[in-house]
Motif scaffolding. Structure first.
Motif, mmCIF file in Angstrom:
data_model
loop_
_atom_site.group_PDB
_atom_site.id
_atom_site.type_symbol
_atom_site.label_atom_id
_atom_site.label_comp_id
_atom_site.label_asym_id
_atom_site.label_seq_id
_atom_site.Cartn_x
_atom_site.Cartn_y
_atom_site.Cartn_z
ATOM 1 N N TYR A 286 0.828 -1.213 0.000
ATOM 2 C CA TYR A 286 0.000 0.000 0.000
ATOM 3 C C TYR A 286 0.863 1.264 0.000
ATOM 4 O O TYR A 286 0.490 2.279 -0.599
ATOM 5 C CB TYR A 286 -0.926 -0.004 1.215
ATOM 6 C CG TYR A 286 -2.086 -0.970 1.099
ATOM 7 C CD1 TYR A 286 -2.824 -1.074 -0.078
ATOM 8 C CD2 TYR A 286 -2.452 -1.777 2.173
ATOM 9 C CE1 TYR A 286 -3.894 -1.949 -0.183
ATOM 10 C CE2 TYR A 286 -3.520 -2.662 2.083
ATOM 11 C CZ TYR A 286 -4.237 -2.753 0.894
ATOM 12 O OH TYR A 286 -5.288 -3.615 0.789
ATOM 13 N N LEU A 287 2.009 1.198 0.658
ATOM 14 C CA LEU A 287 2.906 2.360 0.657
ATOM 15 C C LEU A 287 3.420 2.632 -0.747
ATOM 16 O O LEU A 287 3.425 3.779 -1.215
ATOM 17 C CB LEU A 287 4.060 2.107 1.624
ATOM 18 C CG LEU A 287 5.080 3.240 1.804
ATOM 19 C CD1 LEU A 287 4.402 4.524 2.255
ATOM 20 C CD2 LEU A 287 6.152 2.832 2.800
ATOM 21 N N THR B 261 2.054 1.782 -3.558
ATOM 22 C CA THR B 261 0.957 2.177 -4.452
ATOM 23 C C THR B 261 0.233 3.430 -3.957
ATOM 24 O O THR B 261 -0.858 3.758 -4.419
ATOM 25 C CB THR B 261 -0.044 1.029 -4.617
ATOM 26 O OG1 THR B 261 -0.530 0.629 -3.324
ATOM 27 C CG2 THR B 261 0.619 -0.161 -5.307
ATOM 28 N N GLN B 262 0.839 4.118 -2.995
ATOM 29 C CA GLN B 262 0.357 5.411 -2.503
ATOM 30 C C GLN B 262 -1.022 5.339 -1.834
ATOM 31 O O GLN B 262 -1.784 6.305 -1.846
ATOM 32 C CB GLN B 262 0.310 6.440 -3.644
ATOM 33 C CG GLN B 262 1.677 6.840 -4.166
ATOM 34 C CD GLN B 262 2.503 7.566 -3.100
ATOM 35 O OE1 GLN B 262 2.070 8.566 -2.546
ATOM 36 N NE2 GLN B 262 3.668 7.038 -2.789
ATOM 37 N N GLN B 263 -1.336 4.198 -1.241
ATOM 38 C CA GLN B 263 -2.561 4.085 -0.441
ATOM 39 C C GLN B 263 -2.140 4.214 1.025
ATOM 40 O O GLN B 263 -2.074 3.231 1.765
ATOM 41 C CB GLN B 263 -3.260 2.753 -0.728
ATOM 42 C CG GLN B 263 -3.665 2.589 -2.191
ATOM 43 C CD GLN B 263 -4.315 1.252 -2.463
ATOM 44 O OE1 GLN B 263 -5.445 0.984 -2.008
ATOM 45 N NE2 GLN B 263 -3.608 0.392 -3.188
ATOM 46 N N LEU B 264 -1.845 5.455 1.399
ATOM 47 C CA LEU B 264 -1.130 5.688 2.652
ATOM 48 C C LEU B 264 -1.937 5.321 3.891
ATOM 49 O O LEU B 264 -1.392 4.802 4.871
ATOM 50 C CB LEU B 264 -0.667 7.143 2.727
ATOM 51 C CG LEU B 264 0.247 7.615 1.588
ATOM 52 C CD1 LEU B 264 0.784 9.018 1.886
ATOM 53 C CD2 LEU B 264 1.391 6.650 1.337
ATOM 54 N N LEU C 203 4.647 7.612 7.628
ATOM 55 C CA LEU C 203 3.211 7.763 7.339
ATOM 56 C C LEU C 203 2.539 8.676 8.352
ATOM 57 O O LEU C 203 1.698 9.518 7.988
ATOM 58 C CB LEU C 203 2.541 6.387 7.329
ATOM 59 C CG LEU C 203 2.939 5.499 6.147
ATOM 60 C CD1 LEU C 203 2.485 4.070 6.369
ATOM 61 C CD2 LEU C 203 2.353 6.044 4.846
ATOM 62 N N GLN D 14 3.282 12.176 7.445
ATOM 63 C CA GLN D 14 2.532 12.655 6.285
ATOM 64 C C GLN D 14 1.045 12.851 6.595
ATOM 65 O O GLN D 14 0.415 13.789 6.105
ATOM 66 C CB GLN D 14 2.672 11.665 5.111
ATOM 67 C CG GLN D 14 4.090 11.395 4.668
ATOM 68 C CD GLN D 14 4.825 12.653 4.261
ATOM 69 O OE1 GLN D 14 4.318 13.459 3.494
ATOM 70 N NE2 GLN D 14 6.027 12.837 4.790
#
Length: 454
Positions: free
Chosen positions: A133-134, A136-139, A166, A169
């Motif tokens: 997920y990191l 693929t930007q699914q934070l 995370l 951000q």
């Protein structure tokens, strides 16, 4: 009479002097953007939380040989011949890992989730899915799975560090501090965790802690320029200007710095009156960069205050010959030059550059007011009054111009005109310091003159 002249001159001087010579430049240190590196996916298969079924041993040996040769596509093809329900959570996790490795992210996600339905406390799967997920930007999903992995007992420095990233951000710097501290405790030499913790501390404005961490890092890496610059930024923030200057000088020894940081070093040297070093850095800045006029004005302000007029003139000469200098900027710089000669009592040169300032920009209100004041001091009252009248048209110099005219009338013994003008000033600018006292003094003089005439 002398008392009145002194007071009104002081009022006028404070008003005309400010627009050109004031300096309000903010002291800042420019830092490079923080770059967080996401570590590559760990392709090593682990049986830590799940074991193979006995009937899978032969298949596992076959897969182990393919994995040793990094033939991931062959592993994927082999495992695809089985239904997911036929595979143990361990081999199903391996299948997800292989999908991840060959960047079949949708298949990897679905397979990881299938594993977690069967074994929700599979720590390694939470770690790997968080990384997927990191990447693929699914934070938010990544944050959830990293947190779950840690709550289930993961002691991975990588997972702590990535959760710190995370949190930084998504939820602000303060929430990232503990995760980065834990990651750094587990891997004290890892520069990513050092930088992450430093960033979190800075963004949380925990400057003493950030400063202490930097001092440790600088001891280990004394030639790391970015550490010295960050240290200078903290010291500026905490108003420790001497230390900030020292840190900036160390960073200059380690190589070129940005124009902003060079400018800040110049400003600090000027403000601490280390003028020779400041002049050296000024020359470097002008030589290497396209220096904005506001920066040049900053230099001139401090050099003129120190009466280093020859240095001011040298900087002005270099800047005025630049082909891309606008007429408005030339007007401002000519006014500085005029002010230099006015302070040196070189009347002809002062007049020349005052005129140049107005030739380049006849709407330069500061030039009008300063030129008028200069002419008044050398008793050229008619020309001074004309310039004051022009300066009255500008809001920024209206009050100073009115007070200047009042001073001319006092100097020429036209007390009634001065009186009427100061009443106008009082009505238009009732908060002008000392204005009421001046009017009372002049009124007493008017009454005294009237009695004399009677």
């Amino acid at each position: 009479m002398k008392h009145i002249i002194t007071i009104i001159l002081a009022l006028t001087f404070s008003l005309f002097h400010e627009p050109v010579f004031a300096t309000k430049t903010q002291l800042t240190v420019e830092l490079d953007p923080v770059r967080f590196v996401i570590p590559a996916f760990n392709e090593v298969y682990s049986e830590r939380e799940s074991t193979l079924a006995p009937e899978e041993y032969e298949l596992a040996e076959e897969l182990k040989a393919l994995l040793a040769n990094k033939d991931f596509q062959a592993v994927s093809n082999k495992l695809d011949t089985y239904y997911d329900i036929e595979l143990s959570p361990a081999l199903l996790a391996l299948k997800a890992q292989v999908y991840f490795t060959i960047k079949a992210y949708d298949k990897a996600e679905a397979t990881y989730l299938s594993v977690l339905k069967r074994k929700p406390q599979f720590v390694r799967v939470h770690e790997d899915l968080g990384q997927l997920y990191l990447i693929t930007q699914q934070l938010n999903k990544a944050q959830k799975h990293f947190s779950t992995a840690l709550s289930l007992g993961s002691s991975s420095a990588l997972i702590h560090g990535q959760l710190g990233y995370l949190n930084l951000q998504l939820d602000g710097a303060f929430s990232a501090i503990y995760a980065y501290q834990k990651a750094l405790t587990l891997e004290p030499k890892n520069p990513d965790w050092q930088q992450g913790l430093l960033t979190a501390l800075l963004e949380s404005k925990m400057f003493p802690s950030a400063h202490a961490l930097l001092n440790e890092l600088i001891k280990k890496h004394p030639k790391q320029q970015s550490f010295w610059l960050t240290k200078a930024a903290i010291e500026l923030e905490t108003k420790d200007f001497d230390s900030a200057l020292t840190s900036l000088e160390y960073s200059l020894l380690l190589g070129d710095v940005s124009q902003q940081n060079l400018q800040t070093a110049v400003q600090l040297h000027l403000r601490t009156q280390s003028f020779q070093r400041a002049i050296t850095l000024i020359d470097k800045n002008i030589k290497e960069n396209d220096v904005p006029i506001d920066v040049i004005k900053e230099y001139l302000y401090w050099l003129n205050r120190a009466k280093l007029f020859s240095e001011s003139e040298r900087i002005l000469s270099r800047y005025l010959i630049k082909t891309n200098t606008s007429d408005v900027d030339k007007s401002v710089l000519s006014l500085y030059r005029a002010a230099i000669y006015a302070q040196k009592n070189q009347v002809d040169k002062a007049i020349k550059y005052f005129n140049d300032a107005l030739d380049f920009d006849n709407n330069n209100a500061s030039a009008l007011i300063q030129y008028a004041h200069f002419l008044m001091t050398i008793k050229q009252f008619v020309d001074a009054e004309s310039l004051y009248l022009r300066a009255q048209a500008f809001e920024s110099t209206n009050l100073a111009a009115m007070l200047g005219r009042a001073q001319i009338y006092i100097n020429t013994n036209d007390i009634k005109s001065a009186h009427l003008l100061l009443i106008d000033v009082s009505q238009k600018y009732p908060d002008t310091p000392g204005i009421k006292a001046q009017i009372e003094i002049i009124e007493s003089l008017v009454r005294a003159n009237n009695k004399t005439q009677l």
